[in-house]
Write an enzyme that holds these catalytic residues in place. Structure first.
Site, short mmCIF file in Angstrom:
data_model
loop_
_atom_site.label_atom_id
_atom_site.label_comp_id
_atom_site.label_asym_id
_atom_site.label_seq_id
_atom_site.Cartn_x
_atom_site.Cartn_y
_atom_site.Cartn_z
N ASP A 65 3.11 -5.98 4.42
CA ASP A 65 2.99 -5.21 4.74
C ASP A 65 4.41 -5.18 6.14
OD1 ASP A 65 2.16 -2.75 5.32
OD2 ASP A 65 -0.09 -3.48 5.39
N HIS A 97 0.72 -0.88 -0.13
CA HIS A 97 0.15 0.35 -0.25
C HIS A 97 0.48 0.87 -0.37
CE1 HIS A 97 -0.17 1.07 4.78
NE2 HIS A 97 0.18 0.04 4.57
N ASP A 148 6.45 1.96 6.47
CA ASP A 148 4.93 1.75 6.62
C ASP A 148 4.44 2.12 5.87
OD1 ASP A 148 2.77 0.43 6.86
OD2 ASP A 148 2.47 1.13 9.00
N HIS A 159 4.71 3.93 13.29
CA HIS A 159 4.21 4.82 12.78
C HIS A 159 5.01 6.63 13.81
CE1 HIS A 159 -0.01 3.23 11.76
NE2 HIS A 159 0.86 2.75 11.05
N GLU A 192 -5.30 2.37 2.95
CA GLU A 192 -4.77 0.95 3.36
C GLU A 192 -5.20 1.54 4.68
OE1 GLU A 192 -3.16 -2.08 6.64
OE2 GLU A 192 -2.05 0.06 6.12
N GLU A 193 -3.81 2.67 5.08
CA GLU A 193 -4.34 3.04 6.66
C GLU A 193 -5.33 3.73 7.29
OE1 GLU A 193 -1.94 2.95 8.76
OE2 GLU A 193 0.20 2.72 7.41
#
Length: 362
Positions: free
Chosen positions: A240, A71, A183, A327, A217-218
């Site tokens: 991922d 993603h 990510d 994150h 995606e998030e």
């Protein structure tokens, strides 16, 4: 194929450019253009959709379809409220971490271009030492150097502007890649490298390959949910990131044990089709690619879930890249793992025959 030969100087340059470009959820298209430009020599055509998912296709006329997917979006913030004295309060766009915000620089994306700001925080001298308040969503704020609300608006900043961190790609101790948005821009990079290797090694696949870079995606796997209805794949291999659980303050009894540098992580979960997963494990063992295992309780929390439960059920599996500090602006992965995920996807594709169902009843 040795892992050390996978990431070239050219591909690393692309990875750096791709990471450094901001691609917040809902605003992925500039990043997608960079990705498509790199992928173009290695595919026959592209599919894009109305929300910005991009798919490079090899053998577009083949009836049997295999997806490899990552993603493209990164977590970010939205401007939510502007105070009379020109400060900005925010809400999340994805799972943005309020605890890392204080004293971070930010880029606010406006029609006039980037407006710089900082997440302010009261000085240590002014805080109540006996009852320190931690950073929370309702007390973190951005200062863009404006004296009032009117000046904020004159600068082009308004409610709904998206906010990203400016942190850029760096290499730590020669073999660790560090950046925000690894990510999962790493996923887009790794599937692009698989396409490059197929092209350079002149591999002819007996099926259509859909190299899929999904958006959104998030905030709930939304891009994958959309594009899988367009592609209608037979098989999906998703990549991922997952957590490196070896750093302090992580409970291995809850999170499992997966370590950066110890190889790709293969998931066990209801959404993961067991026969496809076993094919991946057999491939890793045959090709001497190190791997780790991870169990997920109800769902993987990745685009695997969206593909698996679409179109009446699609045989899906998840190969993850172990990552530290998810994150945050210093997400960290090991170069060897990046190369071994690429190898594992590549080698697995070479074992798939046209029309394979992976049925439990054959």
């Amino acid at each position: 194929m040795a892992a050390s030969k996978i990431i070239t100087a050219k591909s690393l340059k692309f990875f750096e450019k791709y990471l450094n470009n901001a691609s917040p959820t809902g605003y992925e298209w500039e990043g997608q253009k960079i990705w498509m430009d790199y992928l173009k020599p290695y595919v026959d055509e592209f599919i894009t959709d109305t929300y910005g998912t991009a798919v490079g296709v090899i053998n577009p006329d083949a009836k049997f379809k295999v997806v490899i997917e990552g993603h493209s979006d990164e977590i970010s913030w939205y401007v939510n409220y502007i105070t009379d004295n020109g400060l900005l309060y925010v809400i999340r766009n994805g799972g943005s971490d309020h605890q890392i915000a204080p004293s971070k620089w930010v880029n606010i994306h406006t029609k006039k271009g980037i407006v710089k700001g900082v997440f302010g925080w009261p000085a240590i001298h002014t805080r109540n030492k006996s009852k320190e308040e931690p950073p929370k969503l309702d007390n973190i704020f951005i200062d863009i150097g404006a004296k009032d609300k009117e000046e904020v608006e004159k600068m082009g900043v308004h409610v709904g502007c998206v906010i990203t961190y400016p942190d850029e790609f760096q290499v730590l101790n020669k073999n660790k890649f560090v950046c925000r948005a690894i990510d999962n821009r790493a996923g887009g990079f790794m599937i692009a490298e698989v396409a490059r290797l197929l092209h350079e090694n002149k591999n002819k696949l007996p099926f259509g390959l859909y190299i899929t870079n999904s958006v959104q995606e998030e905030i709930g796997l939304r891009g994958a949910e959309m594009i899988t209805q367009t592609i209608k794949p037979d098989i999906a291999i998703v990549t991922d990131v997952c957590h490196d659980t070896t750093t302090p303050m992580i409970d291995k009894k809850k999170e499992g044990e997966t370590a950066m540098g110890s190889g790709p992580v293969i998931s066990y979960a209801p959404a993961v089709q067991n026969k496809l997963r076993e094919r991946i494990i057999e491939t890793a063992e045959a090709k001497k690619i190190p791997f780790q295992r991870l169990a997920s309780s109800r769902y993987t929390g990745t685009d695997t879930d969206a593909f698996a439960y679409s179109n009446g059920g699609v045989a899906s599996a998840l190969i993850s890249l172990p990552l530290r500090y998810m994150h945050t602006t210093v997400e960290t992965v090991h170069k060897d793992d990046v190369e071994n995920v690429i190898r594992l996807i590549y080698e697995t594709l070479l074992t798939i025959k046209e029309g394979e169902t992976f049925s439990y009843f054959d």
